[in-house]
Design a protein around this motif. Structure first.
Motif, PDB file in Angstrom:
ATOM      1  N   GLY A   7      22.272  33.547  15.431  1.00  0.00           N
ATOM      2  CA  GLY A   7      22.204  32.414  14.502  1.00  0.00           C
ATOM      3  C   GLY A   7      22.317  31.109  15.273  1.00  0.00           C
ATOM      4  N   GLY A   8      21.909  31.157  16.542  1.00  0.00           N
ATOM      5  CA  GLY A   8      22.066  30.003  17.442  1.00  0.00           C
ATOM      6  C   GLY A   8      21.172  28.820  17.126  1.00  0.00           C
ATOM      7  N   THR A   9      20.282  28.957  16.122  1.00  0.00           N
ATOM      8  CA  THR A   9      19.453  27.819  15.705  1.00  0.00           C
ATOM      9  C   THR A   9      20.028  27.131  14.468  1.00  0.00           C
ATOM     10  N   GLY A  35      12.796  35.728  18.283  1.00  0.00           N
ATOM     11  CA  GLY A  35      12.430  37.150  18.409  1.00  0.00           C
ATOM     12  C   GLY A  35      13.598  38.121  18.310  1.00  0.00           C
ATOM     13  N   VAL A  36      14.766  37.650  17.813  1.00  0.00           N
ATOM     14  CA  VAL A  36      15.918  38.552  17.666  1.00  0.00           C
ATOM     15  C   VAL A  36      16.298  38.619  16.186  1.00  0.00           C
ATOM     16  N   ASP A  37      16.180  39.818  15.624  1.00  0.00           N
ATOM     17  CA  ASP A  37      16.460  39.998  14.202  1.00  0.00           C
ATOM     18  C   ASP A  37      17.531  41.066  14.050  1.00  0.00           C
ATOM     19  N   ASP A  56      28.725  35.627  16.269  1.00  0.00           N
ATOM     20  CA  ASP A  56      27.810  35.769  15.129  1.00  0.00           C
ATOM     21  C   ASP A  56      28.036  34.632  14.135  1.00  0.00           C
ATOM     22  N   VAL A  57      27.104  33.682  14.127  1.00  0.00           N
ATOM     23  CA  VAL A  57      27.140  32.584  13.147  1.00  0.00           C
ATOM     24  C   VAL A  57      25.847  32.584  12.333  1.00  0.00           C
ATOM     25  N   SER A  58      25.311  33.806  12.133  1.00  0.00           N
ATOM     26  CA  SER A  58      24.093  33.901  11.320  1.00  0.00           C
ATOM     27  C   SER A  58      24.458  33.765   9.852  1.00  0.00           C
ATOM     28  N   GLU A  70      23.297  43.365   1.781  1.00  0.00           N
ATOM     29  CA  GLU A  70      22.438  44.095   2.728  1.00  0.00           C
ATOM     30  C   GLU A  70      22.386  43.343   4.066  1.00  0.00           C
ATOM     31  N   PHE A  71      22.265  42.008   4.006  1.00  0.00           N
ATOM     32  CA  PHE A  71      22.173  41.229   5.238  1.00  0.00           C
ATOM     33  C   PHE A  71      23.440  41.390   6.082  1.00  0.00           C
ATOM     34  N   PHE A  72      24.601  41.104   5.499  1.00  0.00           N
ATOM     35  CA  PHE A  72      25.811  41.099   6.332  1.00  0.00           C
ATOM     36  C   PHE A  72      26.229  42.504   6.773  1.00  0.00           C
ATOM     37  N   VAL A  73      26.005  43.512   5.913  1.00  0.00           N
ATOM     38  CA  VAL A  73      26.407  44.868   6.293  1.00  0.00           C
ATOM     39  C   VAL A  73      25.461  45.430   7.353  1.00  0.00           C
ATOM     40  N   SER A  95      33.706  33.356   9.485  1.00  0.00           N
ATOM     41  CA  SER A  95      33.810  33.721   8.079  1.00  0.00           C
ATOM     42  C   SER A  95      34.380  32.539   7.291  1.00  0.00           C
ATOM     43  N   VAL A  96      34.748  32.774   6.058  1.00  0.00           N
ATOM     44  CA  VAL A  96      35.111  31.669   5.172  1.00  0.00           C
ATOM     45  C   VAL A  96      36.549  31.830   4.682  1.00  0.00           C
ATOM     46  N   VAL A  97      37.337  30.751   4.796  1.00  0.00           N
ATOM     47  CA  VAL A  97      38.709  30.738   4.276  1.00  0.00           C
ATOM     48  C   VAL A  97      38.691  31.118   2.788  1.00  0.00           C
ATOM     49  N   ALA A 110      30.246  40.057   0.339  1.00  0.00           N
ATOM     50  CA  ALA A 110      29.501  40.398   1.560  1.00  0.00           C
ATOM     51  C   ALA A 110      30.246  39.927   2.819  1.00  0.00           C
ATOM     52  N   LYS A 111      30.882  38.752   2.749  1.00  0.00           N
ATOM     53  CA  LYS A 111      31.643  38.268   3.919  1.00  0.00           C
ATOM     54  C   LYS A 111      32.858  39.179   4.174  1.00  0.00           C
ATOM     55  N   ILE A 112      33.494  39.652   3.106  1.00  0.00           N
ATOM     56  CA  ILE A 112      34.619  40.578   3.281  1.00  0.00           C
ATOM     57  C   ILE A 112      34.120  41.882   3.918  1.00  0.00           C
ATOM     58  N   THR A 131      37.111  26.469   6.602  1.00  0.00           N
ATOM     59  CA  THR A 131      36.969  25.927   5.250  1.00  0.00           C
ATOM     60  C   THR A 131      35.543  25.388   5.085  1.00  0.00           C
ATOM     61  N   GLN A 132      35.242  24.838   3.924  1.00  0.00           N
ATOM     62  CA  GLN A 132      33.891  24.331   3.637  1.00  0.00           C
ATOM     63  C   GLN A 132      33.541  23.207   4.628  1.00  0.00           C
ATOM     64  N   PHE A 133      32.282  23.219   5.071  1.00  0.00           N
ATOM     65  CA  PHE A 133      31.826  22.175   5.997  1.00  0.00           C
ATOM     66  C   PHE A 133      31.560  20.878   5.210  1.00  0.00           C
ATOM     67  N   GLU A 135      29.154  19.099   5.709  1.00  0.00           N
ATOM     68  CA  GLU A 135      27.703  19.148   5.510  1.00  0.00           C
ATOM     69  C   GLU A 135      27.328  19.953   4.262  1.00  0.00           C
ATOM     70  N   PHE A 136      28.299  20.709   3.702  1.00  0.00           N
ATOM     71  CA  PHE A 136      28.025  21.579   2.560  1.00  0.00           C
ATOM     72  C   PHE A 136      28.361  20.885   1.233  1.00  0.00           C
ATOM     73  N   VAL A 137      28.965  19.694   1.300  1.00  0.00           N
ATOM     74  CA  VAL A 137      29.454  19.047   0.081  1.00  0.00           C
ATOM     75  C   VAL A 137      28.296  18.710  -0.868  1.00  0.00           C
TER      76      VAL A 137
HETATM   77  N1  LIG Z   1      28.810  26.534   4.355  1.00  0.00           N
HETATM   78  C1  LIG Z   1      30.115  26.501   4.581  1.00  0.00           C
HETATM   79  O1  LIG Z   1      30.797  25.563   4.148  1.00  0.00           O
HETATM   80  C2  LIG Z   1      30.764  27.618   5.383  1.00  0.00           C
HETATM   81  C3  LIG Z   1      32.152  27.590   5.542  1.00  0.00           C
HETATM   82  C4  LIG Z   1      32.749  28.570   6.358  1.00  0.00           C
HETATM   83  C5  LIG Z   1      31.961  29.538   6.987  1.00  0.00           C
HETATM   84  N2  LIG Z   1      30.601  29.556   6.791  1.00  0.00           N
HETATM   85  C6  LIG Z   1      29.803  30.580   7.492  1.00  0.00           C
HETATM   86  O2  LIG Z   1      29.116  29.953   8.562  1.00  0.00           O
HETATM   87  C7  LIG Z   1      28.066  30.815   9.015  1.00  0.00           C
HETATM   88  C8  LIG Z   1      26.908  29.986   9.548  1.00  0.00           C
HETATM   89  O3  LIG Z   1      26.438  29.116   8.546  1.00  0.00           O
HETATM   90  P1  LIG Z   1      25.336  27.989   8.867  1.00  0.00           P
HETATM   91  O4  LIG Z   1      25.408  27.028   7.722  1.00  0.00           O
HETATM   92  O5  LIG Z   1      25.493  27.482  10.269  1.00  0.00           O
HETATM   93  O6  LIG Z   1      23.996  28.831   8.763  1.00  0.00           O
HETATM   94  P2  LIG Z   1      22.478  28.279   8.786  1.00  0.00           P
HETATM   95  O7  LIG Z   1      22.429  26.858   9.234  1.00  0.00           O
HETATM   96  O8  LIG Z   1      21.863  28.646   7.485  1.00  0.00           O
HETATM   97  O9  LIG Z   1      21.814  29.170   9.949  1.00  0.00           O
HETATM   98  C9  LIG Z   1      21.581  30.520   9.755  1.00  0.00           C
HETATM   99  C10 LIG Z   1      21.215  31.147  11.068  1.00  0.00           C
HETATM  100  O10 LIG Z   1      21.080  32.564  10.859  1.00  0.00           O
HETATM  101  C11 LIG Z   1      19.895  32.972  11.497  1.00  0.00           C
HETATM  102  N3  LIG Z   1      19.387  34.199  10.903  1.00  0.00           N
HETATM  103  C12 LIG Z   1      18.844  34.376   9.664  1.00  0.00           C
HETATM  104  N4  LIG Z   1      18.415  35.648   9.525  1.00  0.00           N
HETATM  105  C13 LIG Z   1      18.708  36.285  10.687  1.00  0.00           C
HETATM  106  C14 LIG Z   1      18.480  37.601  11.165  1.00  0.00           C
HETATM  107  N5  LIG Z   1      17.869  38.536  10.404  1.00  0.00           N
HETATM  108  N6  LIG Z   1      18.882  37.921  12.425  1.00  0.00           N
HETATM  109  C15 LIG Z   1      19.498  36.996  13.211  1.00  0.00           C
HETATM  110  N7  LIG Z   1      19.725  35.722  12.809  1.00  0.00           N
HETATM  111  C16 LIG Z   1      19.336  35.378  11.568  1.00  0.00           C
HETATM  112  C17 LIG Z   1      18.944  31.803  11.344  1.00  0.00           C
HETATM  113  O11 LIG Z   1      17.889  31.929  12.296  1.00  0.00           O
HETATM  114  P3  LIG Z   1      16.423  31.203  12.162  1.00  0.00           P
HETATM  115  O12 LIG Z   1      16.690  29.723  12.315  1.00  0.00           O
HETATM  116  O13 LIG Z   1      15.632  31.766  13.301  1.00  0.00           O
HETATM  117  O14 LIG Z   1      15.912  31.576  10.800  1.00  0.00           O
HETATM  118  C18 LIG Z   1      19.893  30.644  11.649  1.00  0.00           C
HETATM  119  O15 LIG Z   1      20.038  30.487  13.035  1.00  0.00           O
HETATM  120  C19 LIG Z   1      27.770  31.745   7.824  1.00  0.00           C
HETATM  121  O16 LIG Z   1      28.082  33.070   8.167  1.00  0.00           O
HETATM  122  C20 LIG Z   1      28.700  31.257   6.714  1.00  0.00           C
HETATM  123  O17 LIG Z   1      29.223  32.335   5.953  1.00  0.00           O
HETATM  124  C21 LIG Z   1      30.006  28.609   6.008  1.00  0.00           C
END
Ligand SMILES: NC(=O)c1ccc[n+]([C@@H]2O[C@H](COP(=O)([O-])OP(=O)(O)OC[C@H]3O[C@@H](n4cnc5c(N)ncnc54)[C@H](OP(=O)(O)O)[C@@H]3O)[C@@H](O)[C@H]2O)c1
Length: 268
Positions: A7-9, A35-37, A56-58, A70-73, A95-97, A110-112, A131-133, A135-137
């Motif tokens: 999830g490095g992008t 190219g990594v899924d 893992d920050v996907s 399905e995705f997280f498991v 993960s998420v608080v 799914a996160k659990i 906690t919530q980012f 950027e998520f507000v």
């Molecule tokens: N939002 C919140 O406030 C919050 C709070 C606490 C924790 N979190 C957690 O933070 C984590 C990261 O969130 P984020 O907002 O940084 O995510 P994001 O910006 O949506 O990025 C998702 C990443 O996952 C990759 N991805 C998607 N499908 C994939 C696959 N099949 N295989 C490998 N990589 C895949 C994407 O790759 P591509 O770019 O190539 O598609 C992208 O790099 C999540 O697990 C979330 O639960 C979120």
């Protein structure tokens, strides 16, 4: 040390890769666009070869209950199996608080499930719950919008900047596995309705935030402290108002509030 960021992008992943590289680590961003899924396993063995640490920050591309589970498991199972085969010594996951208090939503179930798979695997691990980012507000506002109003409960929330989440993850990734879970949060608590009101006002968003004790957060019924981190959470430094004024200044001039454009033009 080779550190693979799954999830490095993404929002957090891209910041983490930049930070790790700035600290002379060999950070590799892995995701479908490179190219990594993790869901299908494509490209996984190749990218994990020689890796010491995986972070893992996907995130799931679709959030309906079945798809997100399905995705997280499946992704986590594939990843942990790949790490065992490659001899990876540390799995770090974001993960998420409060996930265990938010299980009315399939996303948090799914996160659990992701956390449980990590804890029961043979790979040494660290789980970082944030906690919530900040950027998520806006997404919180959008999810609670009905016409021109946003109904939100006045519960407590302690959000943090994505940059601070990436810093906390970076420190954990280069350290020894915790074989446990830590929580990270922002430096201040807010009322959720007030936080969203401030964020919308700063962008001159015309939506009105209505304080509504019966309203849901993300479709979930929450109480006063549901979203707060534990007392021993590590607290980040960036304050919401500082982040907000900076993010408004970084908006394209066409969508900036007039006062900000004027201040920038005057060099203030
Ligand atoms: N939002 C919140 O406030 C919050 C709070 C606490 C924790 N979190 C957690 O933070 C984590 C990261 O969130 P984020 O907002 O940084 O995510 P994001 O910006 O949506 O990025 C998702 C990443 O996952 C990759 N991805 C998607 N499908 C994939 C696959 N099949 N295989 C490998 N990589 C895949 C994407 O790759 P591509 O770019 O190539 O598609 C992208 O790099 C999540 O697990 C979330 O639960 C979120």
């Amino acid at each position: 040390m080779k550190i693979v960021v799954i999830g490095g992008t993404g929002l957090i992943g891209s910041r983490l890769v930049t930070r790790l590289r700035a600290h002379d680590q060999q950070a590799v961003a892995a995701s479908p666009s490179s190219g990594v899924d993790t869901l299908t396993g494509e490209g996984l063995a190749e990218v994990l070869a020689g890796a010491s640490v995986v972070v893992d920050v996907s995130n799931a591309p679709a959030w309906d209950d079945a798809a997100v589970l399905e995705f997280f498991v499946t992704s986590t199972r594939n990843l942990l199996a790949g790490e065992a085969a490659a001899g990876v010594g540390h799995h770090v996951a974001l993960s998420v608080v409060g996930s265990e208090r938010l299980t009315e939503s399939g996303y948090f179930r799914a996160k659990i499930a992701q956390e449980e798979l990590i804890k029961s695997s043979s790979i040494p691990y660290s789980i970082v719950r944030a906690t919530q980012f900040f950027e998520f507000v806006n997404a919180i506002a959008d999810l609670s919008t009905d016409g021109n109003t946003v109904h939100l409960p006045p519960v407590l929330i302690q959000p943090m900047a994505a940059d601070d989440v990436a810093s906390a993850l970076g420190r954990v990734a280069i350290g020894s596995p915790l074989n446990g879970t830590i929580e990270v949060g922002g430096p201040e608590q807010f009322r959720l309705d007030e936080l969203v009101r401030r964020a919308l006002a700063a962008r001159h968003d015309p939506r009105e935030v209505v304080t509504d004790a019966g309203a849901r957060y993300y479709g979930i019924s929450v109480s006063e402290r549901t979203l707060l981190p534990r007392d021993d959470a590590r607290l980040a430094e960036t304050r919401f108002d500082d982040w907000l004024s900076q993010s408004v200044q970084q908006m394209p001039a066409t969508s900036q509030p007039a006062a900000v454009v004027a201040a920038n033009a005057e060099g203030r």
